[in-house]
Design an enzyme around this catalytic site. Structure first.
Site, PDB file in Angstrom:
ATOM      1  CB  CYS A 148     145.864  42.652  40.308  1.00 21.83           C
ATOM      2  SG  CYS A 148     147.535  43.127  40.862  1.00 21.83           S
ATOM      3  CG  HIS A 180     155.964  44.238  45.098  1.00 23.10           C
ATOM      4  ND1 HIS A 180     155.270  43.151  44.882  1.00 23.10           N
ATOM      5  CD2 HIS A 180     156.512  44.220  46.269  1.00 23.10           C
ATOM      6  CE1 HIS A 180     155.180  42.449  46.117  1.00 23.10           C
ATOM      7  NE2 HIS A 180     155.956  43.259  46.780  1.00 23.10           N
ATOM      8  CG  HIS A 205     160.092  45.264  49.029  1.00 20.92           C
ATOM      9  ND1 HIS A 205     159.161  45.670  49.991  1.00 20.92           N
ATOM     10  CD2 HIS A 205     159.451  44.245  48.508  1.00 20.92           C
ATOM     11  CE1 HIS A 205     158.018  44.650  50.098  1.00 20.92           C
ATOM     12  NE2 HIS A 205     158.392  43.748  49.165  1.00 20.92           N
ATOM     13  CG  ASP A 220     155.078  48.308  52.565  1.00 15.00           C
ATOM     14  OD1 ASP A 220     155.388  47.269  51.581  1.00 15.00           O
ATOM     15  OD2 ASP A 220     154.258  47.852  53.475  1.00 15.00           O
ATOM     16  CG  HIS A 258     151.276  44.256  40.237  1.00 19.65           C
ATOM     17  ND1 HIS A 258     150.160  44.711  39.208  1.00 19.65           N
ATOM     18  CD2 HIS A 258     152.065  45.295  39.929  1.00 19.65           C
ATOM     19  CE1 HIS A 258     150.822  45.838  38.475  1.00 19.65           C
ATOM     20  NE2 HIS A 258     151.843  46.140  38.753  1.00 19.65           N
ATOM     21  CG  HIS A 304     149.399  41.954  36.371  1.00 19.26           C
ATOM     22  ND1 HIS A 304     148.947  42.066  37.785  1.00 19.26           N
ATOM     23  CD2 HIS A 304     149.386  40.659  36.293  1.00 19.26           C
ATOM     24  CE1 HIS A 304     149.154  41.075  38.415  1.00 19.26           C
ATOM     25  NE2 HIS A 304     149.569  40.066  37.473  1.00 19.26           N
TER      26      HIS A 304
HETATM   27  P1  5GP Z   1     155.929  40.967  49.039  1.00 19.88           P
HETATM   28  O1  5GP Z   1     155.963  40.177  50.523  1.00 19.88           O
HETATM   29  O2  5GP Z   1     155.001  40.646  48.250  1.00 19.88           O
HETATM   30  O3  5GP Z   1     157.203  41.292  48.730  1.00 19.88           O
HETATM   31  O4  5GP Z   1     155.544  42.758  49.818  1.00 19.88           O
HETATM   32  C1  5GP Z   1     154.243  42.903  49.738  1.00 19.88           C
HETATM   33  C2  5GP Z   1     154.218  44.305  50.140  1.00 19.88           C
HETATM   34  O5  5GP Z   1     152.929  45.067  49.754  1.00 19.88           O
HETATM   35  C3  5GP Z   1     154.362  44.354  52.069  1.00 19.88           C
HETATM   36  O6  5GP Z   1     155.378  45.145  52.280  1.00 19.88           O
HETATM   37  C4  5GP Z   1     152.992  44.831  52.380  1.00 19.88           C
HETATM   38  O7  5GP Z   1     153.384  45.693  53.500  1.00 19.88           O
HETATM   39  C5  5GP Z   1     152.586  45.942  51.220  1.00 19.88           C
HETATM   40  N1  5GP Z   1     151.189  45.949  51.144  1.00 19.88           N
HETATM   41  C6  5GP Z   1     150.367  44.837  51.085  1.00 19.88           C
HETATM   42  N2  5GP Z   1     148.822  45.507  50.665  1.00 19.88           N
HETATM   43  C7  5GP Z   1     149.071  46.671  50.386  1.00 19.88           C
HETATM   44  C8  5GP Z   1     148.358  47.855  50.488  1.00 19.88           C
HETATM   45  O8  5GP Z   1     146.790  47.744  50.444  1.00 19.88           O
HETATM   46  N3  5GP Z   1     148.658  49.105  50.223  1.00 19.88           N
HETATM   47  C9  5GP Z   1     149.982  49.485  50.437  1.00 19.88           C
HETATM   48  N4  5GP Z   1     150.390  50.613  50.389  1.00 19.88           N
HETATM   49  N5  5GP Z   1     150.898  48.265  50.512  1.00 19.88           N
HETATM   50  C10 5GP Z   1     150.527  47.038  50.740  1.00 19.88           C
HETATM   51 ZN    ZN Z   2     148.595  43.808  38.964  1.00 27.77          ZN
END
Ligand code: 5GP
Ligand code: ZN
Length: 123
Positions: A4, A109, A111, A30, A107, A46
């Site tokens: 993950c 999260h 924003h 991000d 996982h 997790h």
């Molecule tokens: P989701 O679309 O799942 O709500 O958002 C995932 C977020 O994780 C995206 O905004 C993407 O830019 C961010 N993200 C993906 N991989 C990484 C990473 O390796 N490091 C960081 N800091 N952010 C990531």
């Molecule tokens: Zn996780």
């Protein structure tokens, strides 16, 4: 949780720019920001999605949400009020859940997105 991405980030096995950490939560920038401020708040435990949480997880979820305005304050985008009491600045708090909800990383999260407009995709 093996393999993950955000578990690995929380465990510092993959680098990230940390903005907050305690026993339960980790917050970081991000990698692909949509706005001048774009932070992610994750639980160290997790959960794949918000749908995997139960009412018993309410204190943890509440803590994630309560952290958001504190981070916004630190990054200069908390809601403030002018002399007439009108709100200014501000930020978005978003949790994408599942494919139809636009979730890409499985996982949980939160924003925290803010700062001066235009943001990505806006004119
Ligand atoms: P989701 O679309 O799942 O709500 O958002 C995932 C977020 O994780 C995206 O905004 C993407 O830019 C961010 N993200 C993906 N991989 C990484 C990473 O390796 N490091 C960081 N800091 N952010 C990531
Ligand atoms: Zn996780």
């Amino acid at each position: 949780m093996e393999n993950c991405l955000f578990c690995k980030i929380a465990e510092k096995k993959i680098p990230s720019t940390a903005v907050y950490e305690d026993d339960d939560l980790y917050a970081f920038k991000d990698i692909n920001p949509h706005a001048p401020v774009h932070l992610l708040v994750i639980p160290k435990q997790h959960f794949s999605t918000l749908s995997d949480c139960t009412l018993e997880d309410a204190p943890l979820l509440g803590k994630m949400l309560a952290l958001a305005p504190r981070l916004a304050e630190e990054f200069g985008c908390a809601v403030r009020y002018d002399e007439q009491g009108r709100p200014a600045a501000g930020f978005k708090t978003v949790i994408n859940s599942g494919p139809d909800g636009g979730q890409e990383v499985y996982h949980l999260h939160l924003h925290v997105i803010g700062g001066a407009h235009p943001w990505r995709g806006e004119r």
